[in-house]
Scaffold this motif. Structure first.
Motif, PDB file in Angstrom:
ATOM      1  N   ILE A 137      37.176  18.690  -7.207  1.00  0.00           N
ATOM      2  CA  ILE A 137      38.419  19.400  -6.920  1.00  0.00           C
ATOM      3  C   ILE A 137      38.594  20.591  -7.859  1.00  0.00           C
ATOM      4  N   PHE A 138      38.278  20.408  -9.129  1.00  0.00           N
ATOM      5  CA  PHE A 138      38.434  21.488 -10.103  1.00  0.00           C
ATOM      6  C   PHE A 138      37.497  22.651  -9.788  1.00  0.00           C
ATOM      7  N   PHE A 139      36.202  22.357  -9.617  1.00  0.00           N
ATOM      8  CA  PHE A 139      35.218  23.423  -9.447  1.00  0.00           C
ATOM      9  C   PHE A 139      35.377  24.166  -8.124  1.00  0.00           C
ATOM     10  N   THR A 140      35.968  23.541  -7.115  1.00  0.00           N
ATOM     11  CA  THR A 140      36.154  24.208  -5.830  1.00  0.00           C
ATOM     12  C   THR A 140      37.555  24.782  -5.656  1.00  0.00           C
ATOM     13  N   MET A 239      50.308  12.603   0.988  1.00  0.00           N
ATOM     14  CA  MET A 239      50.248  14.062   0.821  1.00  0.00           C
ATOM     15  C   MET A 239      49.006  14.640   1.477  1.00  0.00           C
ATOM     16  N   LEU A 240      47.923  13.863   1.492  1.00  0.00           N
ATOM     17  CA  LEU A 240      46.694  14.318   2.136  1.00  0.00           C
ATOM     18  C   LEU A 240      46.911  14.509   3.635  1.00  0.00           C
ATOM     19  N   VAL A 241      47.595  13.548   4.260  1.00  0.00           N
ATOM     20  CA  VAL A 241      47.888  13.651   5.688  1.00  0.00           C
ATOM     21  C   VAL A 241      48.888  14.782   5.937  1.00  0.00           C
ATOM     22  N   ARG A 242      49.858  14.897   5.064  1.00  0.00           N
ATOM     23  CA  ARG A 242      50.907  15.902   5.263  1.00  0.00           C
ATOM     24  C   ARG A 242      50.374  17.324   5.083  1.00  0.00           C
ATOM     25  N   GLN A 243      49.530  17.547   4.086  1.00  0.00           N
ATOM     26  CA  GLN A 243      49.055  18.888   3.779  1.00  0.00           C
ATOM     27  C   GLN A 243      47.746  19.242   4.468  1.00  0.00           C
ATOM     28  N   LYS A 244      47.087  18.259   5.068  1.00  0.00           N
ATOM     29  CA  LYS A 244      45.778  18.436   5.702  1.00  0.00           C
ATOM     30  C   LYS A 244      44.699  18.654   4.638  1.00  0.00           C
ATOM     31  N   HIS A 245      43.439  18.495   5.077  1.00  0.00           N
ATOM     32  CA  HIS A 245      42.313  18.662   4.171  1.00  0.00           C
ATOM     33  C   HIS A 245      41.995  20.136   3.936  1.00  0.00           C
ATOM     34  N   THR A 246      41.388  20.389   2.789  1.00  0.00           N
ATOM     35  CA  THR A 246      40.742  21.678   2.569  1.00  0.00           C
ATOM     36  C   THR A 246      39.340  21.622   3.173  1.00  0.00           C
ATOM     37  N   HIS A 247      38.678  22.767   3.254  1.00  0.00           N
ATOM     38  CA  HIS A 247      37.293  22.775   3.706  1.00  0.00           C
ATOM     39  C   HIS A 247      36.585  23.997   3.134  1.00  0.00           C
ATOM     40  N   PHE A 248      35.257  23.914   3.109  1.00  0.00           N
ATOM     41  CA  PHE A 248      34.454  25.008   2.578  1.00  0.00           C
ATOM     42  C   PHE A 248      34.379  26.148   3.592  1.00  0.00           C
ATOM     43  N   ILE A 375      41.051  27.040   2.090  1.00  0.00           N
ATOM     44  CA  ILE A 375      39.597  27.197   2.032  1.00  0.00           C
ATOM     45  C   ILE A 375      39.152  27.098   0.581  1.00  0.00           C
ATOM     46  N   LEU A 376      38.141  26.294   0.339  1.00  0.00           N
ATOM     47  CA  LEU A 376      37.664  26.048  -1.020  1.00  0.00           C
ATOM     48  C   LEU A 376      36.815  27.204  -1.525  1.00  0.00           C
ATOM     49  N   ASP A 377      36.657  27.255  -2.835  1.00  0.00           N
ATOM     50  CA  ASP A 377      35.773  28.235  -3.468  1.00  0.00           C
ATOM     51  C   ASP A 377      34.386  27.641  -3.658  1.00  0.00           C
TER      52      ASP A 377
END
Length: 519
Positions: A137-140, A239-248, A375-377
Motif C-alpha cells: 500500500i505504501f509503495f503504490t 470501507m473497502l466495499v464503500r470506496q471500491k478497490h484501487t488498481h494499477f 489508480i495506483l503508482d
C-alpha cells in the motif's frame, strides 16, 4: 432410460430452486437480504498483490479456530505445582500451572502439539502478511485520498497484532517468555512519573508480582484484543466495499472504474482456494516445523538467564534497538530515567507508529496533492517515496539483525562490544545507502516504459559482409498474453427484457461476461 433420468433430475432441480427462492423471499420480506445481492457483483482487481491482505485475514481465522481449541485446555495461572506429566526430564519439579498445562497440550492432548504450533505459526504469518500488505500500500500510494482512514485502521491492526502476539507468546511462562515479561516490566518502569505505579498495578507488585498478570494477559489475548481486531477487520472491509478497490494503470483502467473479476463466481473461487492453501500450509508448518519448544527451555525461574534465544521475529526490531542503545540515563529532581530503556522501547516505537498514522497527511502536505486517487503508482515513478520506504525497511531489518548480537559475537569469535558498535554504525549507514541506491534505480527505470506484453525472442544472424541482422523468432508459449478486455457490468440487473440505464437488454444478450440475474 437416460431421458427419464434427465427428466427426474430436472424436476428435482426445479423443486430445489423453487424452495430456495421461497426461502430467500421469506427472508427478504423480513430482513431485506435481497439488497446484498449486488455485493456478488463487486469487482476485485486480478493483480496478485491484492491477495496479501487476504492471507492476513485467513491467518486470523486460523488463529481464532486454533485459539478456541487451546483455550479449552490452558490454565492461566502462575501457581506452582509438582509436575507429574509425560515429559520425564521435568518430573518432580515445581512448575507453574500455565507451563504444566502447555506441556499437557503438547504431549497428552491428541493433536495438541500440531494445533499449538499451528497457532504460533499463524500468528507469525498474520503479522508478516499485514506488514507486507502495508508495504504494498505504501509503495503504490494506495493510502492517499480517500483511503487515509483505512490506512490508519491497518496501522492499528499491525500494532494490535504485535501486542497480542507478545501476550500469547508470554502465556506459557517458560524461561524464555518469563524473561520477556521481565523485560516488559522494566520497560514499563522506565516511563517517567507513572512507570512504577503502572508496573505495580499490572503485575500486582514487584516482578514477578502476585500472579495476577497471567490471567490478565489471558483475557486480553483471547477476548479483548481479538474482538478489537475483528471489529477493525470488519471496518476495513466495509470501507473497502464503500470506496471500491484501487488498481494499477492499464488497459481500460481509469480513476472512475474498477477493472477485475466479480466476487461471484470468479473471485470467490479464487479466494476460497487461497484460504485452503493458507490453512494447509499452516497445518504443514504446525506438524513438520518445530517452533517454541518450551520443554527444552524449562519453567521460568528469575535467577536463570537464557542464551541465543530471540523473541518472535516481529519483536526483533525492538529487541535490537534495546541492545544497541548506549547506557544513558538522566538523574534529577530526585528521579532517575533510564534512557537506555525509555528511548528505544517507549519513545522509538511511539514515534514509529505516529509517523505511520500521519504519513498520508504528511505526503499530501509536502506534494500539495489533495486529489482523489483510485489508480495506483508504479514505485519507479515515485522515486522519493520509494527510496524513503526502502530506507525505512532497511532500517528496521538492521535493527532486527541487531537482536542477535550475542549469537553473532559467539559465531565470529569477536568481542560483543565490537558487534554492538558495528550495528550502531550500520543502523545509520545501511538505510542511507539503500535509500540512495533505490532512488537512482527508480530514476533509471522511470526512463524505460513498462511493456504491456512480454518481450519476444529474437534471432540475430551475421551476413556474409560481416554485419548483423535481427528478426523476431516464432511465437512461443508465454510470448503473448491472453488478458481479456474489460467489459462493463450492467447498470441495472434484471430478469425481464427491459433494462434501465445505458446498458440495454440487447447488450446483455450479446456481450459475454455480463450476467443478467435476479435481484
Amino acid at each position: 432410460m437416460s431421458n427419464t433420468t434427465s427428466a427426474s433430475r430436472s424436476r428435482s432441480t426445479s423443486k430445489f430452486d423453487k424452495a430456495t427462492d421461497k426461502a430467500i423471499g421469506w427472508l427478504d420480506d423480513r430482513l431485506g437480504v435481497g439488497k446484498g445481492r449486488s455485493l456478488l457483483d463487486k469487482i476485485f482487481p486480478d493483480h496478485w498483490s491484492f491477495l496479501l491482505g487476504e492471507i492476513a485475514l485467513y491467518s486470523f481465522i486460523v488463529l481464532v479456530l486454533t485459539g478456541i481449541f487451546l483455550s479449552l485446555y490452558f490454565v492461566p495461572s502462575t501457581h506452582e505445582i509438582v509436575y507429574h506429566g509425560p515429559y520425564a526430564p521435568l518430573r518432580g519439579k515445581l512448575v507453574s500451572e500455565a507451563y504444566a498445562s502447555t506441556l499437557r497440550i503438547s504431549f497428552s492432548v491428541r493433536g495438541g502439539l500440531v494445533i499449538r504450533q499451528m497457532h504460533h505459526w499463524a500468528a507469525d504469518v498474520f503479522v508478516g502478511a499485514i506488514a507486507i500488505h502495508m508495504m504494498r500500500i505504501f509503495f503504490t500510494g494506495a493510502f492517499r485520498k480517500p483511503r487515509e482512514l483505512n490506512w490508519m485502521v491497518g496501522v492499528t491492526l499491525l500494532m494490535l497484532a504485535i501486542v497480542n502476539g507478545f501476550l500469547g507468546y508470554s502465556l506459557p511462562y517458560d524461561l524464555v517468555s518469563g524473561t520477556g515479561l521481565r523485560i516488559a516490566y522494566s520497560i514499563i518502569l522506565s516511563i517517567p512519573l507513572v512507570g512504577s505505579y503502572l508496573a505495580f498495578f499490572l503485575f500486582g507488585g514487584v516482578f514477578p508480582g502476585n500472579g495476577s498478570i497471567e490471567p490478565r494477559m489471558f483475557i486480553l489475548h483471547v477476548l479483548v484484543v481479538p474482538i478489537i481486531i475483528a471489529a477493525l477487520i470488519g471496518a476495513h472491509l466495509f470501507m473497502l466495499v464503500r470506496q471500491k478497490h484501487t488498481h494499477f494503470p492499464g488497459k481500460g483502467r481509469t480513476e472512475d472504474n474498477v477493472v477485475g473479476s466479480p466476487l461471484y463466481p470468479t473471485f470467490m473461487a479464487k479466494t476460497l482456494g487461497l484460504f485452503f492453501i493458507v490453512t494447509g500450509v499452516l497445518w504443514l508448518l504446525g506438524g513438520l516445523v518445530q517452533i517454541n519448544p518450551i520443554w527444552q527451555f524449562g519453567p521460568y525461574e528469575p535467577y536463570k538467564i537464557t542464551y541465543a534465544v530471540q523473541p518472535d521475529w516481529y519483536m526483533g526490531w525492538l529487541d535490537g534497538a534495546l541492545r544497541i542503545m548506549p547506557s544513558w540515563e538522566f538523574t534529577g529532581f530526585g528521579h532517575t530515567i533510564p534512557l537506555e530503556i525509555f528511548l528505544p522501547a517507549i519513545l522509538f516505537p511511539g514515534i514509529t507508529f505516529t509517523l505511520f498514522y500521519a504519513w498520508p497527511f504528511i505526503e499530501a502536505k509536502i506534494t500539495k496533492d489533495y486529489a482523489v486517487h483510485n489508480i495506483l503508482d508504479f514505485p519507479r515513478y515515485r522515486p522519493k517515496r520509494t527510496a524513503l520506504g526502502a530506507a525505512g525497511v532497511a532500517f528496521y531489518f538492521t535493527l532486527f539483525a541487531a537482536s542477535s548480537t550475542d549469537v553473532l559475537a559467539n559465531f565470529f569469535q569477536v568481542s560483543l562490544n565490537t558487534v554492538l558498535w558495528s550495528f550502531r554504525i550500520l543502523v545509520i549507514a545501511v538505510p542511507v545507502a539503500v535509500g540512495l541506491v533505490t532512488y537512482q534505480i527508480c530514476k533509471e527505470l522511470a526512463t524505460v516504459p513498462i511493456p504491456d506484453e512480454p518481450k519476444r525472442s529474437v534471432i540475430i544472424t551475421r551476413t556474409d559482409e560481416g554485419s548483423y541482422e535481427m528478426e523476431e523468432a516464432d511465437i512461443r508459449p508465454g510470448d503473448e498474453t491472453d488478458e481479456l478486455s474489460p467489459i462493463p457490468v450492467p447498470v441495472r440487473i434484471n430478469t425481464d427484457d427491459s433494462v434501465d440505464g445505458d446498458v440495454g437488454s440487447d447488450y446483455l444478450d450479446e456481450v459475454p461476461g455480463v450476467r443478467r440475474v435476479s435481484r
